[in-house]
Scaffold this active site. Sequence first.
Site, PDB file in Angstrom:
ATOM      1  N   GLU A 129       0.741  -1.043  -0.054  1.00  0.00           N
ATOM      2  CA  GLU A 129      -0.092   0.039  -0.020  1.00  0.00           C
ATOM      3  C   GLU A 129       0.882   1.191   0.075  1.00  0.00           C
ATOM      4  OE1 GLU A 129      -2.974  -0.320   3.374  1.00  0.00           O
ATOM      5  OE2 GLU A 129      -4.370  -1.254   1.919  1.00  0.00           O
ATOM      6  N   GLU A 160      -6.466  -8.001  -0.825  1.00  0.00           N
ATOM      7  CA  GLU A 160      -7.078  -7.920   0.528  1.00  0.00           C
ATOM      8  C   GLU A 160      -8.594  -7.344   0.199  1.00  0.00           C
ATOM      9  OE1 GLU A 160      -5.101  -5.575   3.340  1.00  0.00           O
ATOM     10  OE2 GLU A 160      -3.434  -5.918   2.988  1.00  0.00           O
TER      11      GLU A 160
END
Length: 831
Positions: free
Chosen positions: A418, A490
């Site tokens: 991320e 995710e």
Amino acid sequence: MSLQNNHNRQNWNQDWEFTKLWNAETGKPEFPEEKSNLVEFPHSNAALPYHYFTETEYSFRSGYRKKFIAEQAWEGKEVLLTIEAAAHVIEVFLNGQKLGSHEGGYTAYTLSLNDNLLLGQENELIFQVDSREELNIPPFGNVIDYMTYGGIYRNVYLEIKEKVWIADVYARAIPINIEEKDTEGQYPGRVESTVTLGSRETGDLPEGYTIRQKLAATSSDSTVESGKIFAGKFQSDKSLNGELVQKVTVKVNELKMTAPGIRLWSIDAPCLYILQTALYDGDTLMDEKETVIGFRRAEFQADGFYLNGEKIKIRGLNRHQSYPYVGYAMPEGVQAEDAVILKKELRVNAVRTSHYPQSQGFLDACDRLGLLVFTEIPGWQHIGDEAWKETACRQTEEMVLQYRNHPSIILWGVRINESQDDDDFYRKTNAIAHQLDPTRPTGGVRFLKKSHLLEDVYTYNDFVHTGRNQGADPKKEVTSDLSKAYLISEYNGHMFPTKAFDDEAHRTEHTLRHARVMDAYYGQEDIAGGFGWCMFDYNTHKDFGSGDAICYHGVMDMFRNPKQAAYVYASQEEGEAVLEISSAMNIGEYPGGAIGAVYAYTNADAVRMYKNNKFVKEFYPDRKEFPHLPHPPIKLDDFVGELLETQEGYERKKAEAIKEVLFAVAKYGQNSLPLLYKMKMLKLMLFQGMTFAEGMRLYYHYIGNWGGNVTTYRFEAVKSGRVVKSVLKEPVTKKVLQAIPGSPRLQKGNSYEAVSVRLRMTDQNGNLLPYYQEPLVLKVRGPVQLIGPAVISLKGGMGGTYLRTIGESGDIVLRVEGNDIEPVEVVIKVE
Ligand code: GAL
């Protein structure tokens, strides 16, 4: 496995002095005079509570010391030390001289001890370990949603090598043509390998040195005798010109398989082979190494993932490597238990090792079990300065070099989880991975849509689902290059934290959210699959979690006990029957006593419901809400079923009309009944002779059973017309504690061994008692130590503990006692 099965390996996990005393002036640890504090690896630098703690418990510098006699017989040999994981920076000193250092807590470090070794005498080896979170290396630099723990938390071993040794074998196991299966189900295959030798000498490989290889079967192919040699023999003729470890590369010829051919490594039949590599000087064996390999073709294409030519939807979960009380410091055996849980209990086909490379023992288990792995470099959202990035590049190199022989790994994550785009940086990490392993694609996990795609696969955390909207965004809205594969790395997680002791409606919604996202990616052909966040709850920093240092994002609790959501994963797979009912069927658990819909998670065709032993109705998978899942949850939304006919004698049509009104009363309440239902009620009363009192009686008897006699429900899962599993819900008359060991026996491993014992309080029918939170006392007997406290309380009816061996064999016994229950004993054999 690249780190294991070496010639002359000695485990060096025992008898280390440990100190937390740090002299800031000298920058050195201080060891007390007496050898008072001896520890064994894997070691956590701090004993941790279950929750409510901070990183200050482990974020400090510490020292480990070992005094040892270097055998005279080591003369002329190379003495190599490997530290599989030191969190997070280690400096190694031998007899006062610094031999080297390593940055990064998630990959192994090998160095030679020769430079200051005193043969035939006592030597002093010191590890200075820096576990501070202020370090300028990944994953540090900003906040992180997981504890990073400290210590030497994997194995340490020594290898005594000749002056030339095998430093590495990189094996590519290639099925030549997966269309060419013979009648035995075997294929032609080939192994290409690159053997790297280590030496202090430079120049030509001494005359007479050769490398020989053989390919042998392992017991994972039951059709051939384990150890059977498939192919072998080739000789190398390249020269040496290196300094120390890993400088000389001898490219090995292609090794052609001969009949009877090889079997593929797949999810259902993960067949493994051993490549034996031996280094000879004339006829003298100098070194040998065993590399476990598997033949498979794994490809990401624009429309998804293919294993051995077959399209497979990746259905996985994210896994951290942490445990209560000891952080990362669990032996390989317990780490491997997680792979078994993923494969056999949660029945997923893949795992992402978020957010770092994990134990070789865990990866070995994934190889053995047929679990696909997406592994990645350490990091969380933050990219540091140039020095930080250089370390990240080195960590990328170490990850690929140390893990590239595992057949289970299908994708390298080469971005900091991320993080923002940083093309220069990520061009480098991509190049490193591709160069060191041309056989595997790269990905890199982002939360950005349409970011710069330097990798082969767009891997994206899709948290779009909020309960009522779409489960996942379509590929075309996310990726920047439709010609490359797309994988969801995710989903869910912080969007709906759920504790095992949350109320039932919350736990059910958690489960349905996982089902909805899965359904969404099952429904989109061009999404390769997804990894749910996450396998189990984990300790985290204050900036995350529920304030008690736990992120309750798991489909299991911290001890790997299943929450309700675990079953929606397990039920997607064929095989052993799964049946879990979302509710304990207590109306008092719900506002206004209205349970609403109950769900069955099952891989069967239908579920039959019985109330007080009377058949109510047969229900089918909810293909309306979950059109794409292999096994949609089954919605049980009619607890009256046929009962108005069979018990009350109403004829069919009238029974249906009455039910409609009764359900509406349950849903809206008697006073807020919509006009439509008021009309229907009126119609029943005016034209069908129904009285208000009779309506109320039916309502209280069949639906709003508040204060009425408690009812018994039986659910049967039906597959191909047969009942394959049943669940009985009735008032609790007995509490039964279940203690489930991770394994009935422990074999000597590379370190002390440990085993989990999961604890669950159930009723007389094996149903979890989710609100049992009473204390339990844990007592052990035999050659064993308890990891963690001896008095615990269950949470959500569940908990657990860990037992570790103390170097002796025999039976170890855990006895669990409570106030109002029969004690339970678990016996584990230590061999
Ligand atoms: C993601 C992150 C994970 C975890 C998750 C919770 O952003 O990558 O480490 O924090 O959120 O949903």
